[in-house]
Design a protein around this motif. Structure first.
Motif, mmCIF file in Angstrom:
data_model
loop_
_atom_site.group_PDB
_atom_site.id
_atom_site.type_symbol
_atom_site.label_atom_id
_atom_site.label_comp_id
_atom_site.label_asym_id
_atom_site.label_seq_id
_atom_site.Cartn_x
_atom_site.Cartn_y
_atom_site.Cartn_z
ATOM 1 N N ASN A 96 -14.893 -3.123 -15.502
ATOM 2 C CA ASN A 96 -13.776 -4.032 -15.776
ATOM 3 C C ASN A 96 -13.721 -4.277 -17.285
ATOM 4 N N ARG A 97 -12.940 -3.466 -17.967
ATOM 5 C CA ARG A 97 -12.890 -3.549 -19.437
ATOM 6 C C ARG A 97 -12.236 -4.836 -19.926
ATOM 7 N N TRP A 98 -11.506 -5.520 -19.061
ATOM 8 C CA TRP A 98 -10.902 -6.786 -19.462
ATOM 9 C C TRP A 98 -11.975 -7.849 -19.719
ATOM 10 N N GLY A 101 -13.001 -7.287 -23.188
ATOM 11 C CA GLY A 101 -11.931 -7.797 -24.035
ATOM 12 C C GLY A 101 -11.946 -9.311 -24.125
ATOM 13 N N THR A 102 -12.214 -9.972 -22.989
ATOM 14 C CA THR A 102 -12.287 -11.436 -22.977
ATOM 15 C C THR A 102 -13.416 -11.931 -23.861
ATOM 16 N N ARG A 159 -20.017 -13.981 -14.908
ATOM 17 C CA ARG A 159 -19.341 -13.764 -16.189
ATOM 18 C C ARG A 159 -19.905 -14.701 -17.256
ATOM 19 N N LEU A 325 -6.674 -14.008 -20.918
ATOM 20 C CA LEU A 325 -6.953 -12.741 -20.232
ATOM 21 C C LEU A 325 -7.523 -12.961 -18.828
ATOM 22 N N HIS A 327 -6.070 -13.600 -15.889
ATOM 23 C CA HIS A 327 -5.367 -12.878 -14.814
ATOM 24 C C HIS A 327 -5.709 -11.392 -14.842
ATOM 25 N N GLN A 328 -5.682 -10.803 -16.039
ATOM 26 C CA GLN A 328 -5.964 -9.369 -16.156
ATOM 27 C C GLN A 328 -7.401 -9.042 -15.735
ATOM 28 N N SER A 329 -8.338 -9.953 -15.991
ATOM 29 C CA SER A 329 -9.739 -9.687 -15.667
ATOM 30 C C SER A 329 -10.105 -10.062 -14.236
#
Length: 406
Positions: A96-98, A101-102, A159, A325, A327-329
Motif C-alpha cells: 500500500n504505497r499510500w 506517501g502519508t 499504521r 490521504l 481515503h486513498q490509503s
C-alpha cells in the motif's frame, strides 16, 4: 570501640540511588492508581511523579548527574525501539504505497509548519531547521508502552507503529544533517561537517545489520527456549546500545533498524514478552521517571505563546496530512483523525536530540531549546492520554470490540 564505629554518621549521607528507588515505588503505585481509578495510562503517573518530585517541581529529589540517568534512558529506549522495529512490517509499504506517501507527507508538513512558525518569530534558519526536525518525531516509548498496556489491535494501531518508526528515522537522520550544517555555519571545515553525519548514519546501519545477523543465528540455535532467548536478547540490546555510544554512533538508529531488519527477514512476526521480561519493564518505568526528573518547563515563562503555537501547528500538520490521504490509503475519516492525534506524543527521542544539540551549541540550549523542551514535557504528559483516546475512538481497544458469541 565508640558509638561511631557501628552507628551511621549524622546527618545521614543518602545516596541519590536511594531516592530513585523510593521514587520507583511511589511512581508505580501512582501509575496503578491512575489506571484503576482514572482509567488513564500508567505512564502519566510515572512521568508525573518524576516531574513533581524532581528539580522542576517540588525539588525533593536532587538533580541526577546526566551520566547516571542517560544510560538508563538509552537502555530502556533501546529495548522499546527494538520492540517497535520487530512489530513493523516494511513490506506493507510495498503493498500500500499510500501509507508511505502519508508518512512522508505528515513528516514534511510537520517540518514545514514548525519551520515557518519559527522563522516568523525571528529564529535563524539553522536553528529553526534543527527544532523543526526534532518535532517530526513521535515518541516510540509512549506509543509502544501504551499499545502494550491497552492491548490495542487494528489498522490504526499498525499504521501508528509503522509511522512512529519512520518518524524516528526521519528525525534522527535529518537532525544529524542539520547539526552538521550548524557546525559548518560556525566555521567547522567542510570535510568534518560532511564526514560526521556520514560516519554516524553509515556506522549505525552497519552495526544494526550485524546485530540482525547475530540475532538470527542465535534464534536459530536456541529455537523455542523463550526465557533463555529473552535473557540473551536483552543482553544483546544492552551491548549494542553501549557499543553504539562508545563508537559515537546513534543507539536510536541502531536498535530501531535492527528490529526492522529482523522483522523484514521473517515472514511472520515473532512474539516477545513485553519489554523482554521484568528487567526490561523496570528499566522502562525508570526511563519515564528519569524523563520527569529531567523535565524543564522554564521555557514557558519566557516563550509561552511560542510553545503554545508550536504544539498547535504541529498537531494541525499531523492530523491534516493524515486526513488528506486517509481515503486513498484505506482509512475512514474517524480512523484518519485517530491516527493523526495518536502521532502527537514526544518523549525520550526528542529529549535526547534536544540535549545533544544543547551540549554542542550552548546558545541553543538557553534559547529555542528551552521552548522545545517545554513542548516535549507537555506532550510527554498528554501523549499517553491522546494515544489511548485515539485508539478508543478508532475502536481498537479490547473493550471497544464486540465479543464473539458462540
Amino acid at each position: 570501640m565508640t558509638w561511631s564505629d557501628y552507628l551511621p554518621a549524622w546527618p545521614l549521607e543518602i545516596s541519590p540511588a536511594l531516592w530513585l528507588a523510593l521514587t520507583l515505588v511511589v511512581a508505580v503505585l501512582v501509575g496503578e492508581a491512575f489506571m484503576r481509578h482514572l482509567k488513564l495510562p500508567r505512564i502519566v503517573g510515572y512521568i508525573g511523579v518524576g516531574l513533581l518530585l524532581g528539580p522542576g517541581g517540588l525539588g525533593l529529589l536532587p538533580q541526577l548527574p546526566a551520566t547516571e540517568w542517560r544510560l538508563v534512558i538509552d537502555l530502556a529506549l533501546g529495548i522499546l525501539l527494538f520492540e517497535l522495529g520487530s512489530k513493523v512490517n516494511l513490506r506493507w509499504l510495498k503493498a500500500n504505497r499510500w501509507i508511505a506517501g502519508t508518512s512522508l507527507l505528515e513528516a514534511t508538513a510537520t517540518f514545514a509548519a514548525v519551520f515557518s512558525l519559527l522563522i516568523w518569530f525571528g529564529v535563524d534558519g539553522a536553528t529553526a531547521t534543527v527544532v523543526a526536525t526534532i518535532m517530526i518525531v513521535t515518541s516510540p516509548a509512549i506509543v509502544v508502552r501504551t499499545i502494550t498496556e491497552s492491548r490495542a489491535q487494528g489498522q490504526v494501531t499498525d499504521r501508528l507503529l509503522l509511522m512512529t518508526a519512520l518518524n524516528c528515522i526521519y528525525a534522527v537522520v535529518f537532525h544529524k544533517l542539520a547539526v552538521a550544517a550548524m557546525h559548518g555555519a560556525a566555521g567547522t571545515s567542510f570535510i568534518h561537517t560532511a564526514l560526521q553525519p556520514l560516519y554516524l548514519i553509515g556506522g549505525s546501519a552497519l552495526l544494526a545489520w550485524l546485530f540482525g545477523m547475530t540475532f538470527e543465528r542465535i534464534h536459530h540455535y536456541l529455537g523455542h527456549h523463550e526465557e533463555t532467548f529473552s535473557f540473551i536478547l536483552f543482553g544483546m540490546i544492552a551491548f549494542a546500545t553501549i557499543l553504539a555510544s562508545i563508537l559515537k554512533l546513534s543507539p536510536i538508529l541502531v536498535l530501531l533498524a535492527a528490529g526492522l531488519i529482523t522483522r523484514y527477514r521473517r515472514q511472520r512476526p515473532r512474539t516477545f514478552p513485553p519489554h523482554f521480561g521484568s528487567a526490561g519493564a523496570v528499566l522502562v518505568v525508570l526511563m519515564f521517571i528519569a524523563n520527569g526528573l529531567a523535565a524543564d518547563l522554564s521555557g514557558l515563562r519566557h516563550s509561552f505563546l511560542l510553545v503554545l503555537l508550536l504544539i498547535s501547528v504541529r498537531a494541525m500538520a499531523k492530523v491534516l496530512a493524515v486526513l488528506s490521504l486517509a481515503h486513498q490509503s484505506g482509512l475512514s475519516l474517524r480512523q484518519g483523525v485517530a491516527l493523526g492525534v495518536a502521532l502527537m506524543p514526544m518523549s525520550s527521542v526528542a529529549l535526547l536530540l534536544t540535549l545533544e544539540t544543547g551540549m554542542a551549541f550552548p546558545a541553543f540550549g538557553s534559547g529555542p531549546g528551552l521552548a522545545l523542551m517545554s513542548c516535549i514535557v507537555i506532550l510527554e504528559l498528554l501523549g499517553p492520554i491522546l494515544v489511548q483516546v485515539a485508539l478508543q475512538r478508532a475502536g481498537e481497544m479490547p473493550e471497544n470490540k464486540p465479543e464473539n458469541k458462540s
